[in-house]
Motif scaffolding. Structure first.
Motif, mmCIF file in Angstrom:
data_model
loop_
_atom_site.group_PDB
_atom_site.id
_atom_site.type_symbol
_atom_site.label_atom_id
_atom_site.label_comp_id
_atom_site.label_asym_id
_atom_site.label_seq_id
_atom_site.Cartn_x
_atom_site.Cartn_y
_atom_site.Cartn_z
ATOM 1 N N GLU A 145 0.830 -1.209 0.000
ATOM 2 C CA GLU A 145 0.000 0.000 0.000
ATOM 3 C C GLU A 145 0.864 1.259 0.000
ATOM 4 O O GLU A 145 0.620 2.194 -0.761
ATOM 5 N N ILE A 146 1.897 1.262 0.835
ATOM 6 C CA ILE A 146 2.715 2.477 0.943
ATOM 7 C C ILE A 146 3.555 2.704 -0.311
ATOM 8 O O ILE A 146 3.911 3.836 -0.642
ATOM 9 N N VAL A 147 3.865 1.635 -1.043
ATOM 10 C CA VAL A 147 4.619 1.765 -2.301
ATOM 11 C C VAL A 147 3.725 2.332 -3.410
ATOM 12 O O VAL A 147 4.162 3.175 -4.200
ATOM 13 N N VAL A 148 2.476 1.908 -3.469
ATOM 14 C CA VAL A 148 1.614 2.341 -4.573
ATOM 15 C C VAL A 148 1.070 3.758 -4.373
ATOM 16 O O VAL A 148 0.798 4.465 -5.351
ATOM 17 N N ILE A 149 0.942 4.215 -3.123
ATOM 18 C CA ILE A 149 0.350 5.543 -2.876
ATOM 19 C C ILE A 149 1.100 6.654 -3.638
ATOM 20 O O ILE A 149 0.473 7.445 -4.333
ATOM 21 N N PRO A 150 2.457 6.730 -3.571
ATOM 22 C CA PRO A 150 3.117 7.802 -4.335
ATOM 23 C C PRO A 150 3.037 7.627 -5.856
ATOM 24 O O PRO A 150 3.298 8.573 -6.600
ATOM 25 N N MET A 151 2.697 6.410 -6.328
ATOM 26 C CA MET A 151 2.657 6.159 -7.785
ATOM 27 C C MET A 151 1.309 6.501 -8.413
ATOM 28 O O MET A 151 1.175 6.487 -9.631
ATOM 29 N N THR A 152 0.311 6.814 -7.582
ATOM 30 C CA THR A 152 -1.035 7.009 -8.145
ATOM 31 C C THR A 152 -1.103 8.187 -9.107
ATOM 32 O O THR A 152 -1.815 8.134 -10.100
ATOM 33 N N ALA A 153 -0.337 9.261 -8.823
ATOM 34 C CA ALA A 153 -0.359 10.440 -9.714
ATOM 35 C C ALA A 153 0.073 10.040 -11.130
ATOM 36 O O ALA A 153 -0.537 10.455 -12.122
ATOM 37 N N LEU A 154 1.123 9.201 -11.226
ATOM 38 C CA LEU A 154 1.609 8.728 -12.524
ATOM 39 C C LEU A 154 0.558 7.867 -13.227
ATOM 40 O O LEU A 154 0.267 8.056 -14.414
ATOM 41 N N ASN A 189 -3.712 23.716 0.871
ATOM 42 C CA ASN A 189 -3.801 25.170 0.714
ATOM 43 C C ASN A 189 -2.678 25.685 -0.181
ATOM 44 O O ASN A 189 -1.500 25.487 0.099
ATOM 45 N N GLY A 190 -3.061 26.338 -1.279
ATOM 46 C CA GLY A 190 -2.063 26.934 -2.172
ATOM 47 C C GLY A 190 -1.375 25.948 -3.095
ATOM 48 O O GLY A 190 -0.399 26.297 -3.763
ATOM 49 N N ILE A 191 -1.852 24.702 -3.175
ATOM 50 C CA ILE A 191 -1.252 23.700 -4.080
ATOM 51 C C ILE A 191 -1.855 23.892 -5.479
ATOM 52 O O ILE A 191 -3.076 23.987 -5.637
ATOM 53 N N ALA A 192 -0.993 23.948 -6.501
ATOM 54 C CA ALA A 192 -1.475 24.106 -7.887
ATOM 55 C C ALA A 192 -2.262 22.867 -8.315
ATOM 56 O O ALA A 192 -1.923 21.755 -7.881
ATOM 57 N N PRO A 193 -3.315 23.032 -9.164
ATOM 58 C CA PRO A 193 -4.127 21.871 -9.573
ATOM 59 C C PRO A 193 -3.306 20.699 -10.105
ATOM 60 O O PRO A 193 -3.594 19.553 -9.799
ATOM 61 N N LYS A 194 -2.236 20.980 -10.866
ATOM 62 C CA LYS A 194 -1.448 19.878 -11.445
ATOM 63 C C LYS A 194 -0.687 19.095 -10.362
ATOM 64 O O LYS A 194 -0.301 17.945 -10.576
ATOM 65 N N ASP A 195 -0.465 19.739 -9.201
ATOM 66 C CA ASP A 195 0.256 19.064 -8.111
ATOM 67 C C ASP A 195 -0.664 18.400 -7.098
ATOM 68 O O ASP A 195 -0.192 17.793 -6.132
ATOM 69 N N MET A 196 -1.997 18.513 -7.298
ATOM 70 C CA MET A 196 -2.948 17.926 -6.335
ATOM 71 C C MET A 196 -2.721 16.419 -6.124
ATOM 72 O O MET A 196 -2.681 15.953 -4.987
ATOM 73 N N PRO A 197 -2.578 15.620 -7.208
ATOM 74 C CA PRO A 197 -2.358 14.175 -6.981
ATOM 75 C C PRO A 197 -1.074 13.889 -6.186
ATOM 76 O O PRO A 197 -1.057 13.024 -5.318
ATOM 77 N N SER A 198 0.012 14.651 -6.476
ATOM 78 C CA SER A 198 1.267 14.463 -5.737
ATOM 79 C C SER A 198 1.082 14.818 -4.266
ATOM 80 O O SER A 198 1.522 14.078 -3.372
ATOM 81 N N ALA A 199 0.436 15.965 -4.015
ATOM 82 C CA ALA A 199 0.233 16.413 -2.629
ATOM 83 C C ALA A 199 -0.601 15.402 -1.855
ATOM 84 O O ALA A 199 -0.288 15.056 -0.710
ATOM 85 N N SER A 200 -1.662 14.907 -2.483
ATOM 86 C CA SER A 200 -2.537 13.931 -1.841
ATOM 87 C C SER A 200 -1.775 12.641 -1.530
ATOM 88 O O SER A 200 -1.898 12.076 -0.439
ATOM 89 N N SER A 201 -0.960 12.187 -2.491
ATOM 90 C CA SER A 201 -0.168 10.953 -2.297
ATOM 91 C C SER A 201 0.802 11.101 -1.132
ATOM 92 O O SER A 201 0.876 10.232 -0.256
ATOM 93 N N LEU A 202 1.549 12.203 -1.114
ATOM 94 C CA LEU A 202 2.572 12.389 -0.077
ATOM 95 C C LEU A 202 1.933 12.550 1.309
ATOM 96 O O LEU A 202 2.434 12.017 2.300
ATOM 97 N N PHE A 203 0.815 13.283 1.363
ATOM 98 C CA PHE A 203 0.119 13.518 2.633
ATOM 99 C C PHE A 203 -0.384 12.194 3.233
ATOM 100 O O PHE A 203 -0.191 11.909 4.414
ATOM 101 N N ASN A 204 -1.013 11.377 2.395
ATOM 102 C CA ASN A 204 -1.571 10.101 2.877
ATOM 103 C C ASN A 204 -0.481 9.065 3.149
ATOM 104 O O ASN A 204 -0.616 8.264 4.078
ATOM 105 N N MET A 205 0.582 9.098 2.337
ATOM 106 C CA MET A 205 1.714 8.189 2.565
ATOM 107 C C MET A 205 2.331 8.456 3.947
ATOM 108 O O MET A 205 2.648 7.534 4.699
#
Length: 529
Positions: free
Chosen positions: A71-80, A397-413
């Motif tokens: 689970e922890i390995v796939v979370i950062p890969m979801t944006a890709l 807060n203040g995250i650009a739309p294109k970075d939303m998947p990355s931010a979400s992945s890192l936060f939950n990871m």
């Protein structure tokens, strides 16, 4: 920007949200709930599972370790994967595979097959957690995000509380395979919701061909090794074991390699530069602390109730449920409040309540049970929504739309990693403190102390009156005293564990004030600095 990220940032204005969008968001939240629930659903049923698979308790720990690693390995890969397949296609595919592997877990014929299927289940289910947060941030207009984030917060806090409850209940009624088969209910609803609620997006498989596979390899080795190191460290006696030393070294090499490549490449698979934003950095540090508190308290309490109070899985579930149920009523109130009040104040209030509830648990004795624990569970349930919603607001807060998947992945990871660190810390603390308290009590309860001799005489007389010969009765009296010493030492060790979690949660209020002032969009003052 890719076509998938363009479509993801569409609903930026207005307040109207159509039924299709709400169904897509609700389906995503259901998926996150299901994936978090499955981390801990095996805990109550582990004894039954191990009995069927003819495995020991130590071998059985790999059932949850395998899931957590994948689970922890796939979370950062979801944006890709979202950029390559599109949200709709990826979510439907990963859910279908998650259901298939859940079914295989229920049909596992030995420990090895169970571990493989749990790993595949974690790899397909892990993506559902960050994707739910991404759907809230990209599909809902700012005015509705507080509601969406409140619902996402519930998935993160309710699921760990309900996992042992639901697992124990299903195992008692239908047998342990049912804890895996139950996933079909939310899974089918999720697939239907995604099919109807999201638009089709074009495939962009070129993204996979030119992806940062070296960075992904380092990340996978680093995070998986770190999870194994944390989950298995205590049972293997940490650095006394060459197995643990190997995984500690692999974790260090993997994570350092991932960080170096992530900052060196212009287009990494997940944007680590987001850690440079102060609010995001503070939110992820606190996310790790909350993961520690959430999973740590969910680890200690069932263990205490089973070992000291002698509760069945069903009875443990009834106690734990009080940490979940009140949140359903508190969360809508917190969502409304977050639009009007500085989120730092709300988060401080939540961390305070959560910490105080753990400190209240630090004064248990061997007779503590349902009635005494209900109050602390309710206080915890009131505090958690204040933290989960506001941390999500700080992170995004203040995250650009294109970075939303990355931010979400890192936060939950980070929250999951915090959970693994918390459980490792508490498992080690429990072992060490039990030995320490046993030794200290043993100094007082010696065979030469008059109080001990008087108690031994009483117990010996009692056993003799039951028809046991004097020599055996004397041995049984000593064994009974030994059991009491061990029980009291364990109770004191559990108290120390709760004290540790409480102190860490209250100490986390300090870094919170390094974040900028934030409010949920849609109320007085729509977010921002």
């Amino acid at each position: 920007m890719t076509s998938s990220t363009q479509t993801m940032s569409m609903p930026a204005n207005g307040t109207h949200v159509d039924a299709r969008t709400w169904i897509a968001v609700a389906a995503g939240l259901l998926g996150a709930f299901m994936a978090v629930l499955d981390i801990q659903i095996t805990n109550s049923s582990l004894r039954d599972i191990l009995g069927t698979l003819s495995a020991t308790q130590e071998e059985g720990s790999w059932i949850s370790t395998a899931y957590l690693c994948a689970e922890i390995v796939v979370i950062p890969m979801t944006a890709l994967f979202v950029r390559a397949f599109g949200q709709r296609r990826y979510l439907m595919l990963t859910t279908a595979l998650f259901l298939a592997f859940s079914t295989l877990c229920g049909a596992a014929w030995n420990l090895q097959s169970m571990i493989v299927f749990r790993m595949l289940q974690g790899f397909t289910g892990g993506a559902l957690i960050p994707m739910a947060m991404t759907l809230v941030m990209t599909r809902l207009p700012p005015a509705k995000r507080a509601v969406g984030m409140a619902m996402f917060g519930l998935t993160a806090t309710l699921a760990p509380a309900m996992g042992p409850t639901l697992g124990g209940y299903l195992t008692e009624l239908y047998g342990w395979p049912s804890i895996f088969y139950i996933n079909w209910v939310p899974g089918v609803l999720l697939i239907a919701g995604m099919y109807w609620g999201l638009d089709k997006e074009p495939l962009n498989l070129k993204m996979l061909a030119k992806a940062d596979w070296l960075g992904i390899a380092f990340m996978a080795v680093g995070l998986a090794s770190l999870t194994i190191f944390l989950e298995e460290g205590n049972s293997k006696d940490w650095f006394e074991s060459s197995f643990i030393i190997t995984f500690a070294a692999l974790a260090l090499i993997g994570i350092l390699g991932w960080v170096v490549i992530g900052f060196w490449r212009a287009d990494p698979f997940v944007n680590l530069r987001l850690y440079g934003q102060r609010n995001f950095m503070v939110a992820t540090i606190l996310s790790a602390v909350i993961g520690m508190g959430l999973y740590g308290s969910s680890y200690l309490l069932p263990l205490y109730l089973g070992q000291i109070a002698g509760y069945s899985p069903m009875q443990i579930g009834e106690v734990i449920a009080w940490m979940g149920l009140p949140q359903l009523f508190v969360m809508p109130f917190v969502a409304r409040l977050s639009q009007k009040i500085d989120n730092r104040i709300m988060c401080m209030f939540g961390l305070g309540l959560f910490g105080i509830s753990c400190l209240m648990n630090a004064f248990m004795d061997a007779s503590t049970g349902y009635d005494q624990l209900m109050v602390t569970q309710v206080i915890r349930a009131i505090g958690q929504p204040f933290v989960m919603l506001t941390l999500s607001n700080f992170a995004m807060n203040g995250i650009a739309p294109k970075d939303m998947p990355s931010a979400s992945s890192l936060f939950n990871m980070t929250r999951n990693l915090g959970g693994s660190v918390g459980i490792a810390l508490l498992a080690t603390s429990l072992t060490n403190r039990e030995h320490f308290h046993s030794a200290r009590i043993g100094e007082s309860v010696s065979l030469f102390a008059s109080a001990t001799q008087a108690r031994l005489d009483q117990l010996t007389q009692f056993f003799v009156s039951q028809g046991i010969d004097p020599a055996t009765a004397a041995n049984q009296a000593i064994a009974a005293i030994d059991r009491i010493v061990r029980r009291e030492a364990y109770v004191m060790a559990y108290n120390d564990g709760f004290f540790l979690v409480g102190v860490i949660l209250i100490a986390a209020i300090v870094p919170l004030w390094f974040a900028d002032k934030v409010k949920s969009p849609g109320g007085a003052g729509s977010g921002g600095h």
